[in-house]
Each structure stands twice: as structure tokens, then as C-alpha cells.
Design a protein around this motif. Structure first.
Motif, PDB file in Angstrom:
ATOM      1  N   PHE A  56      20.836  59.686  97.422  1.00  0.00           N
ATOM      2  CA  PHE A  56      19.978  59.996  96.290  1.00  0.00           C
ATOM      3  C   PHE A  56      20.809  60.109  95.028  1.00  0.00           C
ATOM      4  CE2 PHE A  56      21.327  63.925  98.202  1.00  0.00           C
ATOM      5  CZ  PHE A  56      21.689  64.728  97.131  1.00  0.00           C
ATOM      6  N   THR A  57      20.138  59.911  93.918  1.00  0.00           N
ATOM      7  CA  THR A  57      20.741  60.070  92.606  1.00  0.00           C
ATOM      8  C   THR A  57      19.787  60.891  91.766  1.00  0.00           C
ATOM      9  OG1 THR A  57      21.868  57.936  92.747  1.00  0.00           O
ATOM     10  CG2 THR A  57      21.583  58.854  90.546  1.00  0.00           C
ATOM     11  N   VAL A  58      20.282  61.937  91.160  1.00  0.00           N
ATOM     12  CA  VAL A  58      19.490  62.769  90.262  1.00  0.00           C
ATOM     13  C   VAL A  58      19.931  62.442  88.851  1.00  0.00           C
ATOM     14  CG1 VAL A  58      18.906  65.127  89.578  1.00  0.00           C
ATOM     15  CG2 VAL A  58      19.308  64.585  92.003  1.00  0.00           C
ATOM     16  N   ILE A  59      18.971  62.109  88.003  1.00  0.00           N
ATOM     17  CA  ILE A  59      19.271  61.823  86.601  1.00  0.00           C
ATOM     18  C   ILE A  59      18.402  62.701  85.716  1.00  0.00           C
ATOM     19  CG2 ILE A  59      19.876  59.426  87.121  1.00  0.00           C
ATOM     20  CD1 ILE A  59      17.201  58.637  85.714  1.00  0.00           C
ATOM     21  N   THR A  60      18.748  62.748  84.468  1.00  0.00           N
ATOM     22  CA  THR A  60      17.885  63.372  83.475  1.00  0.00           C
ATOM     23  C   THR A  60      17.352  62.250  82.598  1.00  0.00           C
ATOM     24  OG1 THR A  60      17.715  65.072  81.770  1.00  0.00           O
ATOM     25  CG2 THR A  60      19.788  63.867  81.877  1.00  0.00           C
ATOM     26  N   ALA A  61      16.054  62.288  82.363  1.00  0.00           N
ATOM     27  CA  ALA A  61      15.417  61.240  81.559  1.00  0.00           C
ATOM     28  C   ALA A  61      14.328  61.880  80.710  1.00  0.00           C
ATOM     29  CB  ALA A  61      14.816  60.177  82.476  1.00  0.00           C
ATOM     30  N   PRO A  62      14.121  61.353  79.519  1.00  0.00           N
ATOM     31  CA  PRO A  62      13.122  61.951  78.632  1.00  0.00           C
ATOM     32  C   PRO A  62      11.687  61.770  79.121  1.00  0.00           C
ATOM     33  CG  PRO A  62      14.046  59.983  77.631  1.00  0.00           C
ATOM     34  CD  PRO A  62      14.833  60.254  78.875  1.00  0.00           C
ATOM     35  N   ASP A  63      11.466  60.740  79.938  1.00  0.00           N
ATOM     36  CA  ASP A  63      10.110  60.479  80.429  1.00  0.00           C
ATOM     37  C   ASP A  63      10.176  59.528  81.628  1.00  0.00           C
ATOM     38  OD1 ASP A  63      10.405  57.819  79.374  1.00  0.00           O
ATOM     39  OD2 ASP A  63       9.683  58.525  77.437  1.00  0.00           O
ATOM     40  N   LEU A  64       9.020  59.288  82.235  1.00  0.00           N
ATOM     41  CA  LEU A  64       8.951  58.435  83.414  1.00  0.00           C
ATOM     42  C   LEU A  64       9.397  57.012  83.116  1.00  0.00           C
ATOM     43  CD1 LEU A  64       8.212  58.018  86.381  1.00  0.00           C
ATOM     44  CD2 LEU A  64       5.853  57.597  85.643  1.00  0.00           C
ATOM     45  N   ASP A  65       9.047  56.504  81.956  1.00  0.00           N
ATOM     46  CA  ASP A  65       9.454  55.134  81.614  1.00  0.00           C
ATOM     47  C   ASP A  65      10.969  54.980  81.615  1.00  0.00           C
ATOM     48  OD1 ASP A  65       6.847  54.215  81.374  1.00  0.00           O
ATOM     49  OD2 ASP A  65       6.755  54.604  79.224  1.00  0.00           O
ATOM     50  N   ALA A  66      11.675  55.958  81.078  1.00  0.00           N
ATOM     51  CA  ALA A  66      13.136  55.906  81.060  1.00  0.00           C
ATOM     52  C   ALA A  66      13.694  55.991  82.481  1.00  0.00           C
ATOM     53  CB  ALA A  66      13.691  57.030  80.195  1.00  0.00           C
ATOM     54  N   ALA A  67      13.105  56.857  83.310  1.00  0.00           N
ATOM     55  CA  ALA A  67      13.552  56.976  84.699  1.00  0.00           C
ATOM     56  C   ALA A  67      13.325  55.671  85.451  1.00  0.00           C
ATOM     57  CB  ALA A  67      12.819  58.126  85.392  1.00  0.00           C
ATOM     58  N   LEU A  68      12.188  55.024  85.207  1.00  0.00           N
ATOM     59  CA  LEU A  68      11.886  53.763  85.885  1.00  0.00           C
ATOM     60  C   LEU A  68      12.823  52.644  85.429  1.00  0.00           C
ATOM     61  CD1 LEU A  68       7.994  53.898  85.947  1.00  0.00           C
ATOM     62  CD2 LEU A  68       9.582  54.253  87.867  1.00  0.00           C
ATOM     63  N   LYS A  69      13.263  52.704  84.189  1.00  0.00           N
ATOM     64  CA  LYS A  69      14.229  51.713  83.714  1.00  0.00           C
ATOM     65  C   LYS A  69      15.525  51.816  84.517  1.00  0.00           C
ATOM     66  CE  LYS A  69      16.581  50.147  79.528  1.00  0.00           C
ATOM     67  NZ  LYS A  69      16.791  50.374  78.095  1.00  0.00           N
ATOM     68  N   TRP A  70      16.010  53.047  84.718  1.00  0.00           N
ATOM     69  CA  TRP A  70      17.204  53.232  85.546  1.00  0.00           C
ATOM     70  C   TRP A  70      16.935  52.816  86.988  1.00  0.00           C
ATOM     71  CZ3 TRP A  70      21.678  53.414  83.465  1.00  0.00           C
ATOM     72  CH2 TRP A  70      21.901  54.064  82.252  1.00  0.00           C
ATOM     73  N   ALA A  71      15.762  53.138  87.510  1.00  0.00           N
ATOM     74  CA  ALA A  71      15.423  52.783  88.893  1.00  0.00           C
ATOM     75  C   ALA A  71      15.428  51.273  89.088  1.00  0.00           C
ATOM     76  CB  ALA A  71      14.066  53.363  89.267  1.00  0.00           C
ATOM     77  N   ARG A  72      14.916  50.539  88.110  1.00  0.00           N
ATOM     78  CA  ARG A  72      14.949  49.068  88.195  1.00  0.00           C
ATOM     79  C   ARG A  72      16.393  48.574  88.299  1.00  0.00           C
ATOM     80  NH1 ARG A  72      10.947  49.864  84.261  1.00  0.00           N
ATOM     81  NH2 ARG A  72       8.894  49.181  84.953  1.00  0.00           N
ATOM     82  N   ARG A  73      17.263  49.165  87.494  1.00  0.00           N
ATOM     83  CA  ARG A  73      18.679  48.768  87.520  1.00  0.00           C
ATOM     84  C   ARG A  73      19.314  49.106  88.865  1.00  0.00           C
ATOM     85  NH1 ARG A  73      21.564  49.559  82.614  1.00  0.00           N
ATOM     86  NH2 ARG A  73      23.261  48.613  83.791  1.00  0.00           N
ATOM     87  N   LEU A  74      19.000  50.289  89.396  1.00  0.00           N
ATOM     88  CA  LEU A  74      19.533  50.678  90.704  1.00  0.00           C
ATOM     89  C   LEU A  74      19.037  49.758  91.807  1.00  0.00           C
ATOM     90  CD1 LEU A  74      19.323  54.554  90.420  1.00  0.00           C
ATOM     91  CD2 LEU A  74      21.395  53.244  90.893  1.00  0.00           C
ATOM     92  N   ALA A  75      17.748  49.406  91.779  1.00  0.00           N
ATOM     93  CA  ALA A  75      17.192  48.502  92.787  1.00  0.00           C
ATOM     94  C   ALA A  75      17.856  47.130  92.706  1.00  0.00           C
ATOM     95  CB  ALA A  75      15.680  48.378  92.620  1.00  0.00           C
ATOM     96  N   ALA A  76      18.061  46.645  91.499  1.00  0.00           N
ATOM     97  CA  ALA A  76      18.704  45.339  91.325  1.00  0.00           C
ATOM     98  C   ALA A  76      20.155  45.376  91.783  1.00  0.00           C
ATOM     99  CB  ALA A  76      18.610  44.895  89.867  1.00  0.00           C
ATOM    100  N   THR A  77      20.833  46.485  91.536  1.00  0.00           N
ATOM    101  CA  THR A  77      22.249  46.604  91.886  1.00  0.00           C
ATOM    102  C   THR A  77      22.448  46.788  93.384  1.00  0.00           C
ATOM    103  OG1 THR A  77      22.768  47.525  89.722  1.00  0.00           O
ATOM    104  CG2 THR A  77      24.355  47.942  91.472  1.00  0.00           C
TER     105      THR A  77
END
Length: 89
Positions: A56-77
Motif C-alpha cells: 500500500f501507499t498512503v499519500i496526501t492529496a487535496p481531493d479525489l481527482d488528485a489522488a486518482l491522478k497518482w493512482a493512474r500513474r501507479l497503475a501504469a508503472t
């Protein structure tokens, strides 16, 4: 792993990173549950399935859209499914 290390460093550099960890295989799990007033211990994961939580990875994000942007990058990586879920608190 090199690509994941680079993405993790980017998370750190942007201030989004909080914590991450890998988990041992599901077969190392012990499930502790209350059943009919008694605490029972059973070996192995609590569900049978083709997928399991590997880390798991815990991040801080201002909103769900920002969290999903990181999640897309993690899924691609990682080429693995990524579940996004807010922490209670």
C-alpha cells in the motif's frame, strides 16, 4: 522496480508521499476474528481469490481527482490494479 522508485521519489518531491510498504504473501497471514464470543485464529487470507493486497501507499492529496491522478500513474508503472480509498480521521 526502477520506474516505481522514480515515481515514489516524485511523490516525495511533490510532498504527496506519506508512507508505503510491501506485504508478505497472503499465505503468511493470520486472521483474528470474534465468533460467538470467542476469538478465533485461522491461517491464511480471509478470502479466496486471484487478487490480493500486495502493498500500500498512503499519500496526501487535496481531493479525489488528485489522488486518482497518482493512482493512474501507479497503475501504469506497476501494471497492477490500484484501489483508491480515503483514510478516516
Amino acid at each position: 522496480m526502477r520506474d516505481l522508485a522514480a515515481l515514489n521519489q516524485e511523490l516525495v518531491d511533490t510532498g504527496a508521499f506519506v508512507f508505503s510498504a510491501g506485504l508478505c504473501p497472503p499465505g503468511t497471514a493470520t486472521v483474528v476474528r470474534l465468533a460467538e464470543g470467542e476469538v478465533l485464529l485461522t491461517d491464511g487470507p480471509f478470502t479466496e481469490g486471484k487478487e490480493h493486497l500486495g502493498g500500500f501507499t498512503v499519500i496526501t492529496a487535496p481531493d479525489l481527482d488528485a489522488a486518482l491522478k497518482w493512482a493512474r500513474r501507479l497503475a501504469a508503472t506497476t501494471t497492477l490494479p490500484i484501489e483508491v480509498r480515503p483514510l478516516q480521521g
